[in-house]
Motif scaffolding. Structure first.
Motif, PDB file in Angstrom:
ATOM      1  N   THR A  85       0.839  -1.198   0.000  1.00 33.47           N
ATOM      2  CA  THR A  85       0.000   0.000   0.000  1.00 33.47           C
ATOM      3  C   THR A  85       0.874   1.248   0.000  1.00 33.47           C
ATOM      4  O   THR A  85       0.373   2.354  -0.120  1.00 33.47           O
ATOM      5  N   THR A 116      -8.906  -0.824  -1.769  1.00 33.48           N
ATOM      6  CA  THR A 116      -7.593  -0.362  -1.293  1.00 33.48           C
ATOM      7  C   THR A 116      -6.685  -0.068  -2.481  1.00 33.48           C
ATOM      8  O   THR A 116      -6.679  -0.811  -3.457  1.00 33.48           O
ATOM      9  N   THR A 139      -6.567  -0.030  -7.712  1.00 43.11           N
ATOM     10  CA  THR A 139      -7.467  -0.090  -6.565  1.00 43.11           C
ATOM     11  C   THR A 139      -8.318  -1.347  -6.663  1.00 43.11           C
ATOM     12  O   THR A 139      -8.914  -1.617  -7.713  1.00 43.11           O
TER      13      THR A 139
END
Length: 144
Positions: A85, A116, A139
Motif C-alpha cells: 500500500t 484499497t 485499486t
C-alpha cells in the motif's frame, strides 16, 4: 603472443558496473613500452524488466506480471511481482515467485484488502542483484 602487428585480447572476470583502464604493451630485449590509456565501463549486470498491466481485479485479488527483455549477462534466478500500500514495493513486501529465466510471466496477487490502493511492480533477480520494473497503482474493488 609475439611479433609485430595487430592483436586482440579478451578481458574476462570483470566486475559489473565498474570502470576499467587498459593499455597495450610490448616487451623486447631493451624493455617494455606501453600504449595509451583507454577507459571503459562494464554494464550494470542488472536485468531489463517491465511490469505488465494489472487485470482481473476483484475485492481481494488481481493478476499482474512482467517481461524480462535482458538478463544483464547473468541468469535470472527469481522473478515475480511485489506489492504494497506504500510506493516502491520491494521483495521485502508481499511478493510472488514465478520461476526463473527471461521472457514474460504472470502473477496472481491474493490476500488483498477490498477498496484499497496498491502499488505493484515486477522484479528480476540475478547474481548481481534485484532490478524492479515500472510501478503501477491500482485499486481493488469494493466488497459487496
Amino acid at each position: 603472443g609475439s611479433g609485430t602487428g595487430s592483436f586482440t585480447s579478451n578481458l574476462t572476470g570483470l566486475s559489473p558496473n565498474t570502470t576499467y583502464h587498459v593499455r597495450s604493451y610490448a616487451t623486447n630485449s631493451v624493455g617494455t613500452s606501453y600504449g595509451n590509456d583507454v577507459s571503459f565501463s562494464t554494464l550494470s549486470g542488472l536485468a531489463s524488466i517491465t511490469t505488465s498491466s494489472v487485470t482481473s481485479i476483484t475485492a481481494t485479488s488481481a493478476v499482474c506480471g512482467g517481461s524480462i527483455a535482458d538478463d544483464g549477462g547473468f541468469s535470472i534466478i527469481a522473478r515475480g511481482v511485489c506489492w504494497s500500500t506504500s510506493p516502491e514495493p520491494t521483495t521485502n513486501d508481499e511478493h510472488t515467485l514465478d520461476g526463473s529465466g527471461t521472457g514474460s510471466f504472470t502473477s496472481n496477487l491474493t490476500g488483498l484488502s477490498p477498496n484499497t490502493n496498491y502499488h505493484v511492480r515486477s522484479y528480476a533477480t540475478n547474481s548481481v542483484g534485484t532490478q524492479y520494473g515500472n510501478q503501477i497503482i491500482f485499486t481493488t474493488r469494493k466488497h459487496y
